[in-house]
Design a protein around this motif. Structure first.
Motif, mmCIF file in Angstrom:
data_model
loop_
_atom_site.group_PDB
_atom_site.id
_atom_site.type_symbol
_atom_site.label_atom_id
_atom_site.label_comp_id
_atom_site.label_asym_id
_atom_site.label_seq_id
_atom_site.Cartn_x
_atom_site.Cartn_y
_atom_site.Cartn_z
ATOM 1 N N ALA A 160 0.991 -1.173 -0.015
ATOM 2 C CA ALA A 160 0.402 -0.012 0.098
ATOM 3 C C ALA A 160 0.983 1.387 -0.055
ATOM 4 O O ALA A 160 0.570 2.138 -0.744
ATOM 5 N N HIS A 161 1.805 1.193 0.670
ATOM 6 C CA HIS A 161 2.888 2.634 0.752
ATOM 7 C C HIS A 161 3.780 2.819 -0.980
ATOM 8 O O HIS A 161 3.924 3.662 -1.228
ATOM 9 N N THR A 162 4.207 0.976 -0.654
ATOM 10 C CA THR A 162 4.703 1.183 -2.188
ATOM 11 C C THR A 162 4.218 1.487 -3.397
ATOM 12 O O THR A 162 3.866 2.869 -4.175
ATOM 13 N N GLY A 163 1.953 1.655 -3.941
ATOM 14 C CA GLY A 163 1.826 2.122 -4.245
ATOM 15 C C GLY A 163 2.328 3.897 -4.376
ATOM 16 O O GLY A 163 1.584 4.662 -5.413
ATOM 17 N N ALA A 164 1.756 4.585 -3.556
ATOM 18 C CA ALA A 164 1.934 5.682 -3.298
ATOM 19 C C ALA A 164 3.300 6.461 -3.816
ATOM 20 O O ALA A 164 3.283 7.355 -4.755
ATOM 21 N N TYR A 165 4.307 5.701 -4.409
ATOM 22 C CA TYR A 165 4.755 6.861 -4.668
ATOM 23 C C TYR A 165 5.558 5.686 -6.040
ATOM 24 O O TYR A 165 5.985 5.955 -6.833
ATOM 25 N N ALA A 166 5.099 4.558 -6.189
ATOM 26 C CA ALA A 166 5.286 3.528 -7.400
ATOM 27 C C ALA A 166 4.746 3.624 -8.641
ATOM 28 O O ALA A 166 4.516 2.922 -9.593
ATOM 29 N N GLY A 167 2.204 3.538 -7.901
ATOM 30 C CA GLY A 167 1.505 3.891 -8.912
ATOM 31 C C GLY A 167 1.097 2.674 -8.455
ATOM 32 O O GLY A 167 1.316 1.426 -8.025
ATOM 33 N N PHE A 168 0.057 2.735 -7.711
ATOM 34 C CA PHE A 168 -1.480 2.080 -7.591
ATOM 35 C C PHE A 168 -0.886 0.945 -8.279
ATOM 36 O O PHE A 168 -1.569 -0.540 -7.754
ATOM 37 N N PRO A 169 -1.323 0.766 -9.157
ATOM 38 C CA PRO A 169 -1.673 -0.641 -10.268
ATOM 39 C C PRO A 169 -0.273 -1.343 -10.548
ATOM 40 O O PRO A 169 -0.644 -2.810 -9.969
ATOM 41 N N ARG A 170 0.962 -1.113 -9.754
ATOM 42 C CA ARG A 170 2.058 -1.669 -9.298
ATOM 43 C C ARG A 170 1.959 -2.604 -8.456
ATOM 44 O O ARG A 170 1.520 -3.848 -7.564
ATOM 45 N N ALA A 171 1.608 -1.661 -7.147
ATOM 46 C CA ALA A 171 0.900 -2.247 -5.736
ATOM 47 C C ALA A 171 0.188 -3.424 -6.148
ATOM 48 O O ALA A 171 -0.047 -4.269 -5.011
ATOM 49 N N LEU A 172 -1.559 -2.621 -6.521
ATOM 50 C CA LEU A 172 -2.181 -3.554 -6.758
ATOM 51 C C LEU A 172 -1.787 -5.281 -7.059
ATOM 52 O O LEU A 172 -2.666 -5.511 -6.899
ATOM 53 N N ASN A 173 -0.879 -5.221 -8.579
ATOM 54 C CA ASN A 173 -0.351 -6.701 -9.155
ATOM 55 C C ASN A 173 0.206 -6.882 -7.959
ATOM 56 O O ASN A 173 0.123 -8.420 -7.821
ATOM 57 N N ALA A 174 1.026 -6.642 -7.041
ATOM 58 C CA ALA A 174 1.563 -7.016 -6.121
ATOM 59 C C ALA A 174 0.239 -7.786 -4.777
ATOM 60 O O ALA A 174 0.992 -8.927 -4.443
ATOM 61 N N VAL A 175 -0.523 -7.158 -4.707
ATOM 62 C CA VAL A 175 -0.995 -7.739 -3.818
ATOM 63 C C VAL A 175 -1.703 -8.971 -4.152
ATOM 64 O O VAL A 175 -1.874 -9.842 -3.781
ATOM 65 N N GLU A 176 -1.946 -8.693 -5.763
ATOM 66 C CA GLU A 176 -2.240 -9.700 -5.807
ATOM 67 C C GLU A 176 -1.507 -11.189 -6.098
ATOM 68 O O GLU A 176 -2.545 -12.413 -6.254
ATOM 69 N N THR A 177 -0.954 -10.839 -6.257
ATOM 70 C CA THR A 177 0.494 -12.047 -6.219
ATOM 71 C C THR A 177 0.730 -12.154 -4.542
ATOM 72 O O THR A 177 0.427 -13.723 -4.738
ATOM 73 N N ALA A 178 0.398 -11.567 -3.907
ATOM 74 C CA ALA A 178 0.619 -12.501 -2.168
ATOM 75 C C ALA A 178 -0.751 -12.623 -1.630
ATOM 76 O O ALA A 178 -0.791 -13.879 -1.052
ATOM 77 N N LYS A 179 -2.073 -12.836 -2.946
ATOM 78 C CA LYS A 179 -3.184 -13.365 -2.173
ATOM 79 C C LYS A 179 -2.693 -14.502 -3.406
ATOM 80 O O LYS A 179 -3.706 -15.649 -1.882
ATOM 81 N N ARG A 180 -2.309 -14.277 -4.346
ATOM 82 C CA ARG A 180 -2.219 -16.263 -4.581
ATOM 83 C C ARG A 180 -1.223 -16.527 -3.671
ATOM 84 O O ARG A 180 -1.318 -17.933 -3.208
ATOM 85 N N PHE A 181 0.251 -16.301 -3.349
ATOM 86 C CA PHE A 181 0.602 -16.905 -2.220
ATOM 87 C C PHE A 181 0.507 -17.322 -1.001
ATOM 88 O O PHE A 181 0.198 -18.460 -0.772
ATOM 89 N N TYR A 182 -0.762 -16.177 -0.198
ATOM 90 C CA TYR A 182 -0.859 -16.790 0.967
ATOM 91 C C TYR A 182 -1.996 -17.708 0.765
ATOM 92 O O TYR A 182 -2.494 -18.376 1.616
ATOM 93 N N GLY A 183 -2.557 -17.571 -0.437
ATOM 94 C CA GLY A 183 -4.160 -18.321 -0.816
ATOM 95 C C GLY A 183 -3.436 -19.826 -0.750
ATOM 96 O O GLY A 183 -4.671 -21.045 -0.308
ATOM 97 N N ASP A 184 -2.125 -20.201 -1.217
ATOM 98 C CA ASP A 184 -1.737 -21.293 -1.417
ATOM 99 C C ASP A 184 -1.270 -21.704 0.039
ATOM 100 O O ASP A 184 -1.183 -23.189 0.022
ATOM 101 N N LEU A 185 -1.049 -21.366 0.758
ATOM 102 C CA LEU A 185 -0.503 -21.752 2.405
ATOM 103 C C LEU A 185 -2.017 -21.153 2.931
ATOM 104 O O LEU A 185 -1.752 -22.317 4.553
ATOM 105 N N GLY A 186 -3.165 -21.106 2.839
ATOM 106 C CA GLY A 186 -4.449 -21.440 3.385
ATOM 107 C C GLY A 186 -4.616 -20.136 5.048
ATOM 108 O O GLY A 186 -4.944 -20.790 5.402
ATOM 109 N N MET A 187 -4.440 -18.539 4.061
ATOM 110 C CA MET A 187 -3.635 -18.228 5.386
ATOM 111 C C MET A 187 -4.706 -16.631 5.134
ATOM 112 O O MET A 187 -4.061 -15.773 4.948
#
Length: 195
Positions: A160-187
């Motif tokens: 979220a903090h990165t999005g303010a400086y690098a752009g929210f589309p990139r931050a949202l892509n990172a969040v999506e990657t995190a969702k897949r990763f943590y989803g695979d761990l059942g978290m």
């Protein structure tokens, strides 16, 4: 510092094994072709003079990755299996890149005083999110951050903090990657996780 940044990289095949010598730029000499064994190459180009001499496999030799500076630190930070997967994945085509990553990132950067591995990992997550297009590396570093005890909520806060400086589309892509990763761990859902 100048010498460590500006280096020339040379690779020669000696006795079926690639010998790579890292030498100061610009007056770097190439390893002699008449050397027959790694031992002779090491005698001819001692590490004190040349930096580091390493071997890498091109399908015809053994690459002793565990002798690289930083290998133990890489295992401590990322885990032994993760380091081995990384080295094996690059294999004969990109083994020299694995050597450089282990030597530079873990041997030089992670070995420096002043910041913990956890702090360095948080910065790495932010930079990879800001870069965009590095989802595979981001996933690998999400795995490392999880191993280091960085909570999913903190990771999302970094994005979220990165999005303010690098752009929210990139931050949202990172969040999506995190969702897949943590989803695979059942978290999932992440909202239930603590900072």
């Amino acid at each position: 510092m100048y010498d460590s940044i500006h280096r020339a990289l040379h690779t020669r095949r000696l006795d079926g094994v690639s010998i790579r010598a890292i030498a100061p730029f610009p007056s770097a000499k190439r390893p002699a072709r008449d050397s027959v064994t790694r031992k002779k190459a090491r005698e001819k180009f001692p590490s004190g003079l040349w930096g580091t001499i390493m071997t890498s496999s091109d399908g015809g030799g053994e690459r002793p990755a565990d002798t690289l500076p930083g290998y133990r630190t890489a295992q401590d930070v990322a885990g032994e299996e993760a380091v081995q997967r990384f080295v094996d994945a690059l294999g004969p085509v990109g083994g020299h890149i694995a050597d450089l990553v282990i030597e530079v990132v873990f041997g030089k950067l992670h070995g420096r005083p002043g910041m913990s591995h956890t702090e360095r990992e948080i910065i790495t997550l932010a930079v990879l999110a800001a870069l965009g297009g590095a989802e595979e590396q981001l996933t690998m570093h999400l795995r490392i951050s999880h191993r280091l005890g960085i909570s999913p909520a903190k990771v999302i806060e970094v994005f979220a903090h990165t999005g303010a400086y690098a752009g929210f589309p990139r931050a949202l892509n990172a969040v999506e990657t995190a969702k897949r990763f943590y989803g695979d761990l059942g978290m999932l859902p992440l909202e239930q996780q603590q900072h």
